[in-house]
Design an enzyme around this catalytic site. Sequence first.
Site, mmCIF file in Angstrom:
data_model
loop_
_atom_site.group_PDB
_atom_site.id
_atom_site.type_symbol
_atom_site.label_atom_id
_atom_site.label_comp_id
_atom_site.label_asym_id
_atom_site.label_seq_id
_atom_site.Cartn_x
_atom_site.Cartn_y
_atom_site.Cartn_z
ATOM 1 N N HIS A 18 38.108 16.643 40.446
ATOM 2 C CA HIS A 18 39.473 16.187 40.769
ATOM 3 C C HIS A 18 39.432 15.201 41.938
ATOM 4 O O HIS A 18 40.122 14.178 41.920
ATOM 5 C CB HIS A 18 40.350 17.374 41.219
ATOM 6 C CG HIS A 18 40.628 18.395 40.168
ATOM 7 N ND1 HIS A 18 40.365 19.732 40.358
ATOM 8 C CD2 HIS A 18 41.151 18.291 38.923
ATOM 9 C CE1 HIS A 18 40.740 20.413 39.283
ATOM 10 N NE2 HIS A 18 41.213 19.565 38.390
ATOM 11 N N LYS A 42 51.901 31.049 34.056
ATOM 12 C CA LYS A 42 50.434 31.004 34.197
ATOM 13 C C LYS A 42 50.016 31.967 35.308
ATOM 14 O O LYS A 42 49.459 31.577 36.333
ATOM 15 C CB LYS A 42 49.978 29.581 34.529
ATOM 16 C CG LYS A 42 49.514 28.785 33.321
ATOM 17 C CD LYS A 42 48.728 27.568 33.748
ATOM 18 C CE LYS A 42 48.075 26.890 32.552
ATOM 19 N NZ LYS A 42 47.294 25.706 32.933
HETATM 20 O O1 PNS Z 1 45.033 20.490 35.069
HETATM 21 P P1 PNS Z 1 45.710 20.678 33.760
HETATM 22 O O2 PNS Z 1 45.890 22.139 33.480
HETATM 23 O O3 PNS Z 1 45.013 19.947 32.656
HETATM 24 O O4 PNS Z 1 47.171 20.028 33.894
HETATM 25 C C1 PNS Z 1 48.073 20.104 32.834
HETATM 26 C C2 PNS Z 1 49.465 19.599 33.266
HETATM 27 C C3 PNS Z 1 49.938 20.315 34.510
HETATM 28 C C4 PNS Z 1 49.416 18.120 33.517
HETATM 29 C C5 PNS Z 1 50.409 19.889 32.058
HETATM 30 O O5 PNS Z 1 50.268 21.225 31.683
HETATM 31 C C6 PNS Z 1 51.866 19.623 32.366
HETATM 32 O O6 PNS Z 1 52.259 18.489 32.532
HETATM 33 N N1 PNS Z 1 52.673 20.698 32.443
HETATM 34 C C7 PNS Z 1 54.079 20.618 32.727
HETATM 35 C C8 PNS Z 1 54.915 20.898 31.444
HETATM 36 C C9 PNS Z 1 54.927 19.668 30.572
HETATM 37 O O7 PNS Z 1 55.548 18.689 30.896
HETATM 38 N N2 PNS Z 1 54.172 19.725 29.440
HETATM 39 C C10 PNS Z 1 53.997 18.581 28.594
HETATM 40 C C11 PNS Z 1 54.933 18.519 27.460
HETATM 41 S S1 PNS Z 1 54.777 19.883 26.361
#
Ligand code: PNS
Length: 171
Positions: A18, A42
């Site tokens: 990251h 989560k």
């Molecule tokens: O580090 P990650 O777990 O790959 O991050 C994923 C993240 C946080 C970018 C994704 O889960 C997210 O944007 N979650 C918020 C809910 C959302 O907008 N989901 C996308 C449309 S279903």
Amino acid sequence: MIKKAIYPGSFDPVTKGHLDIIQRASKLTEELVVAVLHNVSKSNSWFNVDEKIDLLKNSISELDIKDCKIRIISFNGLLVDLIEKENIDVLIRGLRAVSDYEYEVQLNLTNNLLTKKKFETIFLNASRKYLYLSSSVVREIAIHHGKLDYFVTDYVEKKLIKRVDEINGKN
Ligand code: PNS
């Protein structure tokens, strides 16, 4: 030069993978919003959102960031709502091996369907040495008392070891 970009994630915990993306993204944008997903569902997270922000702050302070304002925030709900609210121009995502591709394209296409706000997604290829690094691998190594310094900063390593002791009922 991008005006405002966002780098969202779960960061449970932040890894050197990251940090590599944050360092490289900082060269592309004037402002980078690092957004930590605050997802109550989560609940199997090792760190709560305040702890994740603390780990990020500490780790980012070790980077060599020039001419980019970094802001760390938490969010819940849809990412596109935050993108609208913050008036984000570019969404940054790290792309590791092929296995990430399917999920990332799905996320990208879904996000674009959910909002009228125009923004681009830029995928930064993970550096070779972090290609197969993930927070879950880091947690796995931690639970088995493996060597963590290659994957996380010293600060994150200390907090991981403490968390493992807590999980094992030592604290
Ligand atoms: O580090 P990650 O777990 O790959 O991050 C994923 C993240 C946080 C970018 C994704 O889960 C997210 O944007 N979650 C918020 C809910 C959302 O907008 N989901 C996308 C449309 S279903």
